[in-house]
Structure formats: C-alpha cells, structure tokens
Design a protein around this motif. Structure first.
Motif, PDB file in Angstrom:
ATOM      1  N   ALA A  92       0.811  -1.209   0.000  1.00 57.18           N
ATOM      2  CA  ALA A  92       0.000   0.000   0.000  1.00 57.18           C
ATOM      3  C   ALA A  92       0.850   1.267   0.000  1.00 57.18           C
ATOM      4  CB  ALA A  92      -0.942   0.010   1.200  1.00 57.18           C
ATOM      5  N   VAL A  93       2.146   1.148   0.292  1.00 60.22           N
ATOM      6  CA  VAL A  93       3.024   2.313   0.297  1.00 60.22           C
ATOM      7  C   VAL A  93       3.371   2.639  -1.152  1.00 60.22           C
ATOM      8  CG1 VAL A  93       5.240   3.265   1.040  1.00 60.22           C
ATOM      9  CG2 VAL A  93       3.964   1.744   2.564  1.00 60.22           C
ATOM     10  N   ALA A  94       2.913   3.818  -1.612  1.00 62.07           N
ATOM     11  CA  ALA A  94       3.131   4.214  -3.001  1.00 62.07           C
ATOM     12  C   ALA A  94       4.381   5.070  -3.169  1.00 62.07           C
ATOM     13  CB  ALA A  94       1.913   4.983  -3.514  1.00 62.07           C
ATOM     14  N   ALA A  95       4.673   5.891  -2.163  1.00 64.87           N
ATOM     15  CA  ALA A  95       5.840   6.775  -2.235  1.00 64.87           C
ATOM     16  C   ALA A  95       6.313   7.066  -0.825  1.00 64.87           C
ATOM     17  CB  ALA A  95       5.470   8.072  -2.944  1.00 64.87           C
ATOM     18  N   ILE A  96       7.605   7.342  -0.719  1.00 68.55           N
ATOM     19  CA  ILE A  96       8.172   7.585   0.601  1.00 68.55           C
ATOM     20  C   ILE A  96       9.258   8.662   0.516  1.00 68.55           C
ATOM     21  CG2 ILE A  96       9.904   5.751   0.482  1.00 68.55           C
ATOM     22  CD1 ILE A  96       8.885   5.056   3.415  1.00 68.55           C
ATOM     23  N   TRP A  97       9.274   9.549   1.500  1.00 69.18           N
ATOM     24  CA  TRP A  97      10.280  10.594   1.659  1.00 69.18           C
ATOM     25  C   TRP A  97      10.902  10.379   3.029  1.00 69.18           C
ATOM     26  CZ3 TRP A  97       5.353  11.140   0.089  1.00 69.18           C
ATOM     27  CH2 TRP A  97       5.052  11.906  -1.037  1.00 69.18           C
ATOM     28  N   GLY A  98      12.202  10.527   3.143  1.00 72.98           N
ATOM     29  CA  GLY A  98      12.782  10.406   4.468  1.00 72.98           C
ATOM     30  C   GLY A  98      14.260  10.087   4.446  1.00 72.98           C
ATOM     31  N   TYR A  99      14.723   9.542   5.566  1.00 74.09           N
ATOM     32  CA  TYR A  99      16.145   9.252   5.725  1.00 74.09           C
ATOM     33  C   TYR A  99      16.542   8.068   4.844  1.00 74.09           C
ATOM     34  CZ  TYR A  99      14.531   5.820   9.234  1.00 74.09           C
ATOM     35  OH  TYR A  99      13.900   4.797   9.879  1.00 74.09           O
ATOM     36  N   ARG A 100      17.832   8.018   4.539  1.00 70.80           N
ATOM     37  CA  ARG A 100      18.391   7.095   3.549  1.00 70.80           C
ATOM     38  C   ARG A 100      17.953   5.639   3.729  1.00 70.80           C
ATOM     39  NH1 ARG A 100      21.608   6.444  -0.227  1.00 70.80           N
ATOM     40  NH2 ARG A 100      22.810   8.322  -0.407  1.00 70.80           N
ATOM     41  N   ASP A 101      18.112   5.065   4.904  1.00 71.08           N
ATOM     42  CA  ASP A 101      17.783   3.648   5.093  1.00 71.08           C
ATOM     43  C   ASP A 101      16.317   3.364   4.802  1.00 71.08           C
ATOM     44  OD1 ASP A 101      20.303   2.467   5.951  1.00 71.08           O
ATOM     45  OD2 ASP A 101      20.079   3.672   7.758  1.00 71.08           O
ATOM     46  N   LEU A 102      15.460   4.272   5.170  1.00 74.84           N
ATOM     47  CA  LEU A 102      14.027   4.066   4.966  1.00 74.84           C
ATOM     48  C   LEU A 102      13.672   4.079   3.480  1.00 74.84           C
ATOM     49  CD1 LEU A 102      11.360   3.684   6.520  1.00 74.84           C
ATOM     50  CD2 LEU A 102      11.076   6.153   6.410  1.00 74.84           C
ATOM     51  N   VAL A 103      14.283   4.982   2.742  1.00 75.80           N
ATOM     52  CA  VAL A 103      13.964   5.130   1.325  1.00 75.80           C
ATOM     53  C   VAL A 103      14.683   4.087   0.463  1.00 75.80           C
ATOM     54  CG1 VAL A 103      14.123   6.711  -0.660  1.00 75.80           C
ATOM     55  CG2 VAL A 103      13.423   7.583   1.582  1.00 75.80           C
ATOM     56  N   MET A 104      15.916   3.784   0.801  1.00 77.02           N
ATOM     57  CA  MET A 104      16.732   2.916  -0.057  1.00 77.02           C
ATOM     58  C   MET A 104      16.625   1.423   0.264  1.00 77.02           C
ATOM     59  SD  MET A 104      17.860   5.176  -2.049  1.00 77.02           S
ATOM     60  CE  MET A 104      19.044   4.292  -3.030  1.00 77.02           C
ATOM     61  N   ASP A 105      16.162   1.082   1.452  1.00 78.80           N
ATOM     62  CA  ASP A 105      16.076  -0.333   1.854  1.00 78.80           C
ATOM     63  C   ASP A 105      14.610  -0.705   2.071  1.00 78.80           C
ATOM     64  OD1 ASP A 105      16.180  -2.851   2.977  1.00 78.80           O
ATOM     65  OD2 ASP A 105      17.418  -2.259   4.697  1.00 78.80           O
ATOM     66  N   PRO A 106      14.003  -1.405   1.112  1.00 74.92           N
ATOM     67  CA  PRO A 106      12.580  -1.747   1.230  1.00 74.92           C
ATOM     68  C   PRO A 106      12.232  -2.539   2.489  1.00 74.92           C
ATOM     69  CG  PRO A 106      13.368  -2.212  -0.985  1.00 74.92           C
ATOM     70  CD  PRO A 106      14.572  -1.872  -0.143  1.00 74.92           C
ATOM     71  N   ALA A 107      13.160  -3.296   3.034  1.00 78.81           N
ATOM     72  CA  ALA A 107      12.884  -4.092   4.233  1.00 78.81           C
ATOM     73  C   ALA A 107      12.906  -3.242   5.505  1.00 78.81           C
ATOM     74  CB  ALA A 107      13.890  -5.221   4.360  1.00 78.81           C
ATOM     75  N   HIS A 108      13.540  -2.073   5.454  1.00 79.54           N
ATOM     76  CA  HIS A 108      13.683  -1.247   6.655  1.00 79.54           C
ATOM     77  C   HIS A 108      12.327  -0.746   7.170  1.00 79.54           C
ATOM     78  CE1 HIS A 108      15.612   1.416   9.521  1.00 79.54           C
ATOM     79  NE2 HIS A 108      14.830   2.395   9.083  1.00 79.54           N
ATOM     80  N   PHE A 109      11.424  -0.399   6.259  1.00 79.05           N
ATOM     81  CA  PHE A 109      10.089   0.097   6.631  1.00 79.05           C
ATOM     82  C   PHE A 109       9.402  -0.895   7.574  1.00 79.05           C
ATOM     83  CE2 PHE A 109       5.530   0.499   6.009  1.00 79.05           C
ATOM     84  CZ  PHE A 109       5.307   1.873   5.960  1.00 79.05           C
ATOM     85  N   GLU A 110       9.347  -2.129   7.145  1.00 83.38           N
ATOM     86  CA  GLU A 110       8.688  -3.179   7.930  1.00 83.38           C
ATOM     87  C   GLU A 110       9.472  -3.493   9.210  1.00 83.38           C
ATOM     88  OE1 GLU A 110       5.243  -5.310   8.276  1.00 83.38           O
ATOM     89  OE2 GLU A 110       5.774  -4.077   6.553  1.00 83.38           O
ATOM     90  N   ALA A 111      10.792  -3.516   9.110  1.00 75.90           N
ATOM     91  CA  ALA A 111      11.629  -3.818  10.276  1.00 75.90           C
ATOM     92  C   ALA A 111      11.459  -2.752  11.362  1.00 75.90           C
ATOM     93  CB  ALA A 111      13.090  -3.921   9.866  1.00 75.90           C
ATOM     94  N   LEU A 112      11.270  -1.509  10.950  1.00 74.67           N
ATOM     95  CA  LEU A 112      11.055  -0.435  11.925  1.00 74.67           C
ATOM     96  C   LEU A 112       9.713  -0.612  12.633  1.00 74.67           C
ATOM     97  CD1 LEU A 112      12.404   2.147  12.992  1.00 74.67           C
ATOM     98  CD2 LEU A 112      11.118   3.412  11.276  1.00 74.67           C
ATOM     99  N   ILE A 113       8.692  -0.956  11.890  1.00 67.60           N
ATOM    100  CA  ILE A 113       7.368  -1.197  12.483  1.00 67.60           C
ATOM    101  C   ILE A 113       7.426  -2.382  13.438  1.00 67.60           C
ATOM    102  CG2 ILE A 113       5.009  -1.979  11.959  1.00 67.60           C
ATOM    103  CD1 ILE A 113       5.218  -0.248   9.383  1.00 67.60           C
ATOM    104  N   GLU A 114       8.210  -3.406  13.069  1.00 66.76           N
ATOM    105  CA  GLU A 114       8.344  -4.600  13.903  1.00 66.76           C
ATOM    106  C   GLU A 114       9.319  -4.403  15.068  1.00 66.76           C
ATOM    107  OE1 GLU A 114       9.455  -7.633  11.136  1.00 66.76           O
ATOM    108  OE2 GLU A 114       7.455  -7.680  10.234  1.00 66.76           O
TER     109      GLU A 114
END
Length: 160
Positions: A92-114
């Motif tokens: 559901a995430v269509a676009a993202i703005w933010g710090y490097r790891d969040l934008v460049m590493d697709p797994a980081h988004f989920e890992a942060l939530i977890e």
C-alpha cells in the motif's frame, strides 16, 4: 518543516478520514496537543493519504495520520531522499520521503514497524544527524540509545 499536534484521537481526524486511516473515534495517539514534532519521514499510503513518521510520546518512531498535525514551514530536511516504491510486505506504500535507510532499503520500513533492533539503530543514527530536533525529541533519542545499548549488551551476554 515542523508538525504541531492539533489532535490526539481518531475523533480529531476530519470526516471521512477515520475510515481511511483505519481509525475510529476511540483511537488514541500518543501525542501532546500543541506540542511540536519533527517528521523523520512521510509515506503516501494508497486509499489512505499521507502518514508521517515521528517520535511520539512513547519515545518510539510511529507512523501517524498527517491530519493530526498543523504543518509549519515548507522545506524538507536536506538529507531526505524520495522514492516511488513498493515497500516489501507493505504494497500500500506508493511513495516515501525520508532518511536514507528508509527510502533505499525496502525491508527497513517493515523492520522499523516490527521494532527490530537494527532498524531502530538506523532510525537513531538518522535522528542523531538532525540538528533541528525539539528538546523532548533529543531526550527521547538519548533514552532510546541507552535502551539499544542495554539490549545489545544483554544479547551479547546471553551468548554461550
């Protein structure tokens, strides 16, 4: 850009936004109305709208609906990156703005939530690089750093 909390519950979201943000009137967000927060990222979520990543009153990064905030200022942090993306396990995430790891590493988004330790450390590293944090956010980052170090030490001590 800074965000000032104008609400702390689902009831404070505009009409029609509660269902879009999977919220209801009784939903409570860990915010202090009137307090200023620094965004660490923004994500455009399909069928929902914009969410912002902030350090809320739990002292942890959480994604919250943008309509809970008044936006102050129009510029984004110089260090932010942007991507049109399909985040791993979060289509559901269509676009993202933010710090490097969040934008460049697709797994980081989920890992942060977890709440994975490595993701938490990457978030704290990004926070340490910001000179515009509010005093309460600086304090939360310091406390979190100590927690991460304690967690790392206990993990290390438990090895055979």
């Amino acid at each position: 850009m800074k965000l000032t909390a104008i609400g702390d519950s689902g009831a404070d979201l505009p009409d029609g936004a509660r269902s879009a943000y999977h919220s209801h009137e009784m939903t409570r967000y860990r915010l202090v109305v009137g307090r200023t927060y620094s965004p660490f990222a923004m994500a455009l979520i399909r069928q929902m709208g914009l969410k912002v990543l902030i350090l809320d009153e739990s002292g942890r990064p959480n994604w919250l609906p943008l309509p809970l905030f008044a936006v102050n200022g129009h510029s984004l942090p110089d260090s932010w990156l942007f991507a049109v993306t399909e985040v791993l396990n979060a289509p559901a995430v269509a676009a993202i703005w933010g710090y490097r790891d969040l934008v460049m590493d697709p797994a980081h988004f989920e890992a942060l939530i977890e709440r994975k330790l490595e993701a938490w450390e990457a978030f704290l590293d990004a926070a340490d690089g910001r000179s515009d944090l509010e005093p309460h956010e600086r304090d939360a980052v310091s406390v979190a750093r100590a927690e991460v170090e304690k967690s790392r030490q206990s993990h290390h001590d438990s090895r055979p």
